[in-house]
Design a protein around this motif. Structure first.
Motif, PDB file in Angstrom:
ATOM      1  N   ASP A 271       1.379  -1.078   0.672  1.00 36.96           N
ATOM      2  CA  ASP A 271      -0.196   0.445   0.272  1.00 36.96           C
ATOM      3  C   ASP A 271       0.623   1.282   0.268  1.00 36.96           C
ATOM      4  OD1 ASP A 271       0.970  -0.593   2.481  1.00 36.96           O
ATOM      5  OD2 ASP A 271      -0.680   0.031   3.198  1.00 36.96           O
ATOM      6  N   ARG A 272       2.537   1.477   0.121  1.00 42.71           N
ATOM      7  CA  ARG A 272       3.079   2.604  -0.752  1.00 42.71           C
ATOM      8  C   ARG A 272       3.977   2.275  -1.804  1.00 42.71           C
ATOM      9  NH1 ARG A 272       7.262   2.945   4.809  1.00 42.71           N
ATOM     10  NH2 ARG A 272       6.891   0.915   4.834  1.00 42.71           N
TER      11      ARG A 272
ATOM     12  N   ARG B 104       2.014   6.822 -11.223  1.00 47.59           N
ATOM     13  CA  ARG B 104       1.255   7.291 -10.917  1.00 47.59           C
ATOM     14  C   ARG B 104      -0.294   6.671 -11.323  1.00 47.59           C
ATOM     15  NH1 ARG B 104       4.829  11.268 -13.299  1.00 47.59           N
ATOM     16  NH2 ARG B 104       3.957  10.508 -15.547  1.00 47.59           N
TER      17      ARG B 104
ATOM     18  N   LEU C   4      -0.465   4.291  -7.923  1.00 50.85           N
ATOM     19  CA  LEU C   4      -1.629   5.414  -7.336  1.00 50.85           C
ATOM     20  C   LEU C   4      -2.802   5.669  -7.156  1.00 50.85           C
ATOM     21  CD1 LEU C   4      -0.580   6.852  -4.856  1.00 50.85           C
ATOM     22  CD2 LEU C   4      -0.271   8.730  -5.702  1.00 50.85           C
ATOM     23  N   ARG C   5      -3.203   5.584  -9.001  1.00 52.59           N
ATOM     24  CA  ARG C   5      -4.340   6.063  -9.156  1.00 52.59           C
ATOM     25  C   ARG C   5      -5.218   4.515  -8.505  1.00 52.59           C
ATOM     26  NH1 ARG C   5      -6.675   7.540 -15.537  1.00 52.59           N
ATOM     27  NH2 ARG C   5      -8.937   6.598 -14.585  1.00 52.59           N
TER      28      ARG C   5
ATOM     29  N   LEU D 139      -4.517   2.438  -6.517  1.00 48.74           N
ATOM     30  CA  LEU D 139      -4.554   2.236  -4.498  1.00 48.74           C
ATOM     31  C   LEU D 139      -5.626   3.057  -4.467  1.00 48.74           C
ATOM     32  CD1 LEU D 139      -3.153   0.638  -2.804  1.00 48.74           C
ATOM     33  CD2 LEU D 139      -1.495   2.904  -2.568  1.00 48.74           C
ATOM     34  N   ASP D 140      -5.528   4.368  -4.501  1.00 52.46           N
ATOM     35  CA  ASP D 140      -6.910   5.313  -4.311  1.00 52.46           C
ATOM     36  C   ASP D 140      -8.050   5.599  -4.205  1.00 52.46           C
ATOM     37  OD1 ASP D 140      -4.070   7.011  -3.099  1.00 52.46           O
ATOM     38  OD2 ASP D 140      -4.596   8.411  -4.838  1.00 52.46           O
ATOM     39  N   THR D 141      -8.245   4.424  -5.467  1.00 54.27           N
ATOM     40  CA  THR D 141      -9.518   4.102  -6.563  1.00 54.27           C
ATOM     41  C   THR D 141     -10.386   2.965  -6.003  1.00 54.27           C
ATOM     42  OG1 THR D 141      -8.697   4.057  -9.128  1.00 54.27           O
ATOM     43  CG2 THR D 141      -9.836   6.358  -8.058  1.00 54.27           C
TER      44      THR D 141
ATOM     45  N   ARG E 177     -10.787  -3.544   1.889  1.00 51.84           N
ATOM     46  CA  ARG E 177      -9.854  -2.549   2.857  1.00 51.84           C
ATOM     47  C   ARG E 177      -8.210  -3.036   0.802  1.00 51.84           C
ATOM     48  NH1 ARG E 177      -5.581  -1.855   7.229  1.00 51.84           N
ATOM     49  NH2 ARG E 177      -4.243  -0.151   6.037  1.00 51.84           N
TER      50      ARG E 177
END
Length: 794
Positions: free
Chosen positions: A131-132, A172, A175-176, A178-180, A214
């Motif tokens: 998750d990082r 990038r 990360l998208r 991971l966020d969505t 999660r």
């Protein structure tokens, strides 16, 4: 932390070493690993951190990994596995050196959730990030792609593993995800291997979730579709070549299209050199050319503006020896590729010192020379060069270059053959058209002929033909088709028109006979066995102008009507019966008569003047009339004004013939007419009247000859003709014409009189005393005429 990567960057020890081995960057992770603060190590040689004190040697290539023994700040040695990327290699850039700090216990068990992500021995390359967005695990396929063991890379970010802008872009997107919590697909192009070529990858990113939903990480599955991508690129280039190469029948333009298509898709610089065609329209020899060979630079193209790589200018010739790229492929007859390190590239660049000096600093590393061949003949050679693209030429590139060059070769060969045929047809056309227009007392004339730009030379023609009685015939025609056959047909028709005009046929009768001529030519051109007629056809406009009566008789066969510009009046089209095109057979032609004022201008033209893509025919004819209405007395300038106004820039799409004729009138003072009684005893008074008239005109030097001619013609008319009989004399500055008319339709002819015959020598005597003589039929009967020259007797 940064907006792009909102996590702790210190989980990786990261340093940057410039090209001189000096430390220029030092992050918090590096301080944690070795204890040195940034201000203590920056601007110092990186070799100072090596525990054994050996000099630092920067590795070759673009990436390196291995174990280094480094010196901690407190003095003890630290053995660390590091991964180094050469950033901005083309600019001689620096090295990014990284090692992960987290997950250094690579034998510890994986997190349960991440372990259940399904890492198996799959041919698909798979990597698991936490998750990082730090690497937790890779399968064997991904490790093979990365070239490093997955345990070694554990804890690194993707930009630290792969380097370059592509890795940062993929991160990038990760990360998208991971966020969505939604999957995402990305196409990327990453150099894999040492040849510098870009590999095409499809990165399928999907979130990794725990039982509660999660998002705990990102799974990246990479699919290599490089071969499909390259095949599609090759197919696209071949398709583009088929569309863009050969758009014209111009050799230079076609060669330039070959260079334009291949830069930068296949090479960074492309040059095209061709063999000059043999003189007098000959063919090149079959097979490879002998070397050294003289080639002419026809086209080149570079990724650099201004083409600085071009040593030879377009249009200049160069002799290429066997050691040159051009000479080597010409000698072998097939494509030859040399690359840096083989030794041959240095020879290719060194054969010409100026060329070597020009190309040396550019960093040329791969060159390919492909002969341009068509129909077994070698037309020239195309040279492909790479210096900006890092990859060398591979066998697939050779096949692609050969395919594109072969397509271009066919187009270049077609363009050469077209040019040769066009030059032949144009030479034939020029030889068949009048070099200068005949000077007559009836009209002043000017003309223009322009061959078609692309369709080839056609069969347009024009002519000014002097007739008896000071009259003149004006003719313009257009043969269907283009090329040598059309030019030859035009020559035959022009000869036929002159022959028919010489017997003084009326315009409608002349077109009727000419229609028969075209019909016979069409039958001769057809296939008798198959019963198919030929495709010979033409249009024609024929006019006869009489300066004495100032009357013009016109007829047309499917040709555009002329434009009449009366003196002081607006131009307008002459209303004429259209008439069918020549060659249809059996359809009548009609003529029309016009009374013209002296100084009227008749404009005859072919349809190439008014048919264009820029405007419709009616608009073009309106523009023609407007242009002819502009003031000006010079017909030559009027011709140029018409062509500049109606034709687009460059050569026309179809042949154009233009003939302008300004009429002249013969004043009554230069014409004398007598009615002759049908009485042989009254011939003497007629002769006396003729002599008096010649003296009044100041033509006494030719009175003796004229008296004999008049006496003979009048006597024949009285003896063999039918009253009423009329004698007419016409003169201008150079000719005196004697005409005798009667109502009989029987034409006279020369015959050889026997020794004891009392008559039969009159017309022979007339033929000997005059420049020319003849007869013409009229609506009332016939006219016998004879022409005497005045210039030789003055």
């Amino acid at each position: 932390m940064s907006p792009v990567y909102p996590f702790d960057e210190a989980a990786t020890a990261r340093a940057v070493v410039d090209e001189h081995g000096v430390l220029v960057e030092w992050n918090e992770g590096a301080r944690r690993l070795l204890g040195w603060a940034p201000e203590e190590v920056l601007a110092r040689p990186a070799a100072d951190l090596l525990a054994d004190g050996t000099p630092l040697s920067l590795p070759e290539g673009h990436r390196w990994n291995g174990t280094l023994t480094l010196r901690h700040r407190d003095g003890h040695a630290v053995s660390v596995w590091v991964l180094a990327h050469h950033r901005h290699a083309r600019d001689g850039g620096d090295w990014l050196v990284v090692t992960p700090l987290e997950g250094r216990d690579r034998d510890a068990p994986d997190d349960d959730v991440l372990s259940r992500a399904g890492l198996v021995q799959s041919p698909c390359a798979v990597a698991i990030y936490d998750d990082r967005l730090r690497l937790r695990a890779v399968n064997d396929a991904m490790a093979e792609v990365l070239g490093v063991s997955g345990k070694r890379l554990r804890g690194l970010r993707l930009p630290e593993i792969g380097g370059g802008p592509q890795s940062a872009d993929i991160e990038r997107h990760m990360l998208r995800v991971l966020d969505t919590g939604r999957g995402h697909d990305v196409r990327t192009y990453v150099p894999i291997g040492g040849d510098g070529r870009m590999n095409a990858w499809m990165a399928r990113m999907s979130p990794i979730t725990d039982p509660t939903g999660r998002v705990r990480g990102v799974c990246v599955a990479a699919h290599d579709f490089t071969e499909q991508h390259r095949a599609r690129e090759r197919l696209q280039l071949v398709n583009e070549a088929s569309v863009r190469i050969g758009t014209t029948l111009d050799v230079g333009r076609t060669a330039q299209e070959l260079a334009d298509v291949c830069v930068p898709a296949l090479a960074d610089f492309v040059s095209v050199d061709l063999v000059d065609p043999p003189a007098h329209g000959g063919e090149l020899p079959i097979g490879p050319l002998s070397v050294p060979a003289a080639l002419r630079r026809v086209a080149h193209r570079s990724v650099t503006p201004g083409d600085p790589e071009a040593v030879t200018a377009v249009g200049h010739s160069q002799v290429y020896p066997a050691v040159s790229p051009q000479g080597a492929s010409l000698l072998s007859g097939h494509a030859i590729v040399v690359s840096e390190g083989s030794g041959d590239l240095e020879k290719w660049l060194a054969w010409n010192p100026a060329r070597s000096r020009r190309l040396g600093p550019l960093g040329v590393h791969s060159t390919m020379s492909v002969p341009i061949r068509a129909r077994g003949m070698t037309l020239g050679v195309a040279v492909f060069t790479r210096f900006a693209q890092p990859a060398r030429f591979l066998p697939d590139d050779v096949l692609l270059a050969e395919e594109v060059t072969a397509r271009a070769a066919v187009c270049i060969d077609n363009a050469r053959r077209y040019s040769r045929e066009r030059e032949t047809a144009l030479a034939l056309q020029r030889s068949l058209l009048p070099r200068t227009l005949a000077r007559t007392a009836a009209v002043a004339a000017a003309s223009r002929y322009l061959p078609a730009a692309r369709a080839g030379v056609g069969g347009d023609w024009f002519d000014v033909i002097p007739l008896s009685g000071m009259r003149v015939a004006l003719v313009v025609g257009d043969v269907i088709g283009h090329g040598v056959e059309a030019s030859a047909t035009m020559g035959r028709l022009r000869t036929a028109v002159r022959t028919l005009a010489d017997i003084d046929l009326a315009p409608d009768e002349l077109l009727t006979h000419l229609d028969d001529v075209v019909a016979r030519m069409s039958a001769e051109a057809g296939d008798e066995d198959a019963g198919r007629p030929g495709e010979v056809g033409a249009t024609c406009l024929y006019a006869v102008y009489d300066p004495v009566s100032r009357r013009c008789t016109l007829a047309r066969a499917g040709h555009p009507a002329p434009v009449l510009v009366p003196p002081g009046g607006p131009p307008h089209r002459v209303e004429l019966p259209p008439g069918p095109p020549l060659g249809l057979g059996g359809l009548p032609f009609e003529s029309a008569e016009l009374d013209l004022d002296e100084g009227s201008v008749l404009a005859f033209y072919t349809d190439g003047l008014v048919d264009s893509r820029e405007r419709d025919v009616e608009a073009a004819q309106r523009l023609l009339r407007k242009t002819l209405a502009e003031p000006g007395d010079c017909l030559e300038e009027a011709c140029d004004r018409v062509l500049n106004a109606l034709l687009p820039a460059g050569s026309p799409a179809d042949d154009v013939a233009l003939l302008l004729a300004r009429t002249r009138g013969l004043p009554p003072s230069q014409v004398a007419t007598w009615d002759v009684p049908a009485d042989p005893s009254l011939v003497a008074p007629v002769r006396k009247q003729v002599l008096d008239q010649l003296e009044t005109w100041g033509l006494s030097p030719v009175s003796f000859t004229a008296e004999l001619v008049v006496s003979e013609l009048v006597t024949n008319a009285i003896r063999y003709g039918t009253p009423p009989i009329r004698l007419r004399l016409i003169h201008d500055d150079t000719h005196l014409i004697c005409e005798v008319s009667d109502t009989s339709s029987t034409a006279p002819h020369l015959r050889r009189a026997k020794t004891w015959d009392e008559g039969g020598r009159g017309l022979l005597l007339v033929a000997q005393l005059t420049q020319r003589w003849g007869s013409r039929h009229t609506t009332e009967g016939k006219t016998i005429w004879a022409e005497l020259g005045l210039a030789d007797d003055e």
